[in-house]
Design a protein around this motif. Sequence first.
Motif, PDB file in Angstrom:
ATOM      1  N   MET A  31       0.844  -1.176   0.000  1.00 33.92           N
ATOM      2  CA  MET A  31       0.000   0.000   0.000  1.00 33.92           C
ATOM      3  C   MET A  31       0.893   1.245   0.000  1.00 33.92           C
ATOM      4  N   ARG A  32       0.488   2.231  -0.783  1.00 35.13           N
ATOM      5  CA  ARG A  32       1.243   3.491  -0.836  1.00 35.13           C
ATOM      6  C   ARG A  32       0.974   4.325   0.416  1.00 35.13           C
ATOM      7  N   LEU A  33       1.937   5.118   0.788  1.00 33.00           N
ATOM      8  CA  LEU A  33       1.829   5.953   1.978  1.00 33.00           C
ATOM      9  C   LEU A  33       0.632   6.894   1.890  1.00 33.00           C
ATOM     10  N   GLU A  34       0.366   7.435   0.716  1.00 32.03           N
ATOM     11  CA  GLU A  34      -0.755   8.360   0.528  1.00 32.03           C
ATOM     12  C   GLU A  34      -2.097   7.662   0.765  1.00 32.03           C
ATOM     13  N   GLU A  35      -2.161   6.385   0.471  1.00 29.36           N
ATOM     14  CA  GLU A  35      -3.382   5.612   0.713  1.00 29.36           C
ATOM     15  C   GLU A  35      -3.517   5.273   2.199  1.00 29.36           C
ATOM     16  N   ALA A  36      -2.387   5.024   2.843  1.00 31.28           N
ATOM     17  CA  ALA A  36      -2.398   4.636   4.251  1.00 31.28           C
ATOM     18  C   ALA A  36      -2.721   5.812   5.166  1.00 31.28           C
ATOM     19  N   ASP A  37      -2.384   7.016   4.746  1.00 31.40           N
ATOM     20  CA  ASP A  37      -2.614   8.216   5.566  1.00 31.40           C
ATOM     21  C   ASP A  37      -3.182   9.312   4.674  1.00 31.40           C
ATOM     22  N   PRO A  38      -4.445   9.133   4.225  1.00 32.10           N
ATOM     23  CA  PRO A  38      -5.000  10.030   3.211  1.00 32.10           C
ATOM     24  C   PRO A  38      -5.069  11.503   3.618  1.00 32.10           C
ATOM     25  N   LYS A  39      -5.219  11.796   4.893  1.00 33.20           N
ATOM     26  CA  LYS A  39      -5.291  13.190   5.342  1.00 33.20           C
ATOM     27  C   LYS A  39      -3.986  13.667   5.969  1.00 33.20           C
ATOM     28  N   GLY A  40      -2.990  12.805   6.032  1.00 34.56           N
ATOM     29  CA  GLY A  40      -1.707  13.184   6.612  1.00 34.56           C
ATOM     30  C   GLY A  40      -1.733  13.319   8.126  1.00 34.56           C
ATOM     31  N   LEU A  41      -2.709  12.715   8.779  1.00 35.50           N
ATOM     32  CA  LEU A  41      -2.846  12.842  10.222  1.00 35.50           C
ATOM     33  C   LEU A  41      -1.685  12.194  10.969  1.00 35.50           C
ATOM     34  N   VAL A  42      -1.305  11.001  10.549  1.00 36.05           N
ATOM     35  CA  VAL A  42      -0.201  10.308  11.224  1.00 36.05           C
ATOM     36  C   VAL A  42       1.104  11.045  10.952  1.00 36.05           C
ATOM     37  N   ARG A  43       1.295  11.470   9.731  1.00 33.64           N
ATOM     38  CA  ARG A  43       2.503  12.237   9.388  1.00 33.64           C
ATOM     39  C   ARG A  43       2.646  13.447  10.295  1.00 33.64           C
ATOM     40  N   GLU A  44       1.561  14.183  10.451  1.00 33.76           N
ATOM     41  CA  GLU A  44       1.599  15.384  11.275  1.00 33.76           C
ATOM     42  C   GLU A  44       1.848  15.064  12.745  1.00 33.76           C
ATOM     43  N   SER A  45       1.337  13.929  13.219  1.00 32.75           N
ATOM     44  CA  SER A  45       1.555  13.575  14.627  1.00 32.75           C
ATOM     45  C   SER A  45       3.038  13.400  14.923  1.00 32.75           C
ATOM     46  N   TYR A  46       3.772  12.889  13.952  1.00 32.04           N
ATOM     47  CA  TYR A  46       5.216  12.708  14.144  1.00 32.04           C
ATOM     48  C   TYR A  46       5.968  14.043  14.088  1.00 32.04           C
ATOM     49  N   ASN A  47       5.343  15.076  13.582  1.00 34.08           N
ATOM     50  CA  ASN A  47       5.977  16.394  13.512  1.00 34.08           C
ATOM     51  C   ASN A  47       5.669  17.280  14.712  1.00 34.08           C
ATOM     52  N   ILE A  48       4.753  16.853  15.589  1.00 35.27           N
ATOM     53  CA  ILE A  48       4.371  17.660  16.750  1.00 35.27           C
ATOM     54  C   ILE A  48       5.355  17.399  17.887  1.00 35.27           C
ATOM     55  N   GLU A  49       6.071  18.417  18.255  1.00 34.18           N
ATOM     56  CA  GLU A  49       7.038  18.325  19.349  1.00 34.18           C
ATOM     57  C   GLU A  49       6.326  18.107  20.680  1.00 34.18           C
TER      58      GLU A  49
END
Length: 91
Positions: A1-19
């Motif tokens: 599965m592509r990353l864009e399909e796994a996190d369609p709204k970027g929620l998980v990506r953003e969680s890793y960016n929150i200090e």
Amino acid sequence: MRLEEADPKGLVRESYNIEGISLGECRSIFMDWALSLPVGAPVADALRTLIAHYGLPRPEHPMSGVLEAGLEAPGQTGRRGGRMARMREGG
């Protein structure tokens, strides 16, 4: 599965960016993420994709543990009773 399909709204990506994000905040984001997946999406495949991309490089991040927990099968809670159970017991 592509990353864009796994996190369609970027929620998980953003969680890793929150200090300094907390475990509770990660759990809340996880729920939002799960609800944002299309109906019928292979959730386990999406989780594995996210873990491989974000979790493995940053195992200390609280979201990594939340994603790993998402792969675990829920425990059996057993029967809690109800009308049918009482009917069998009481006759």
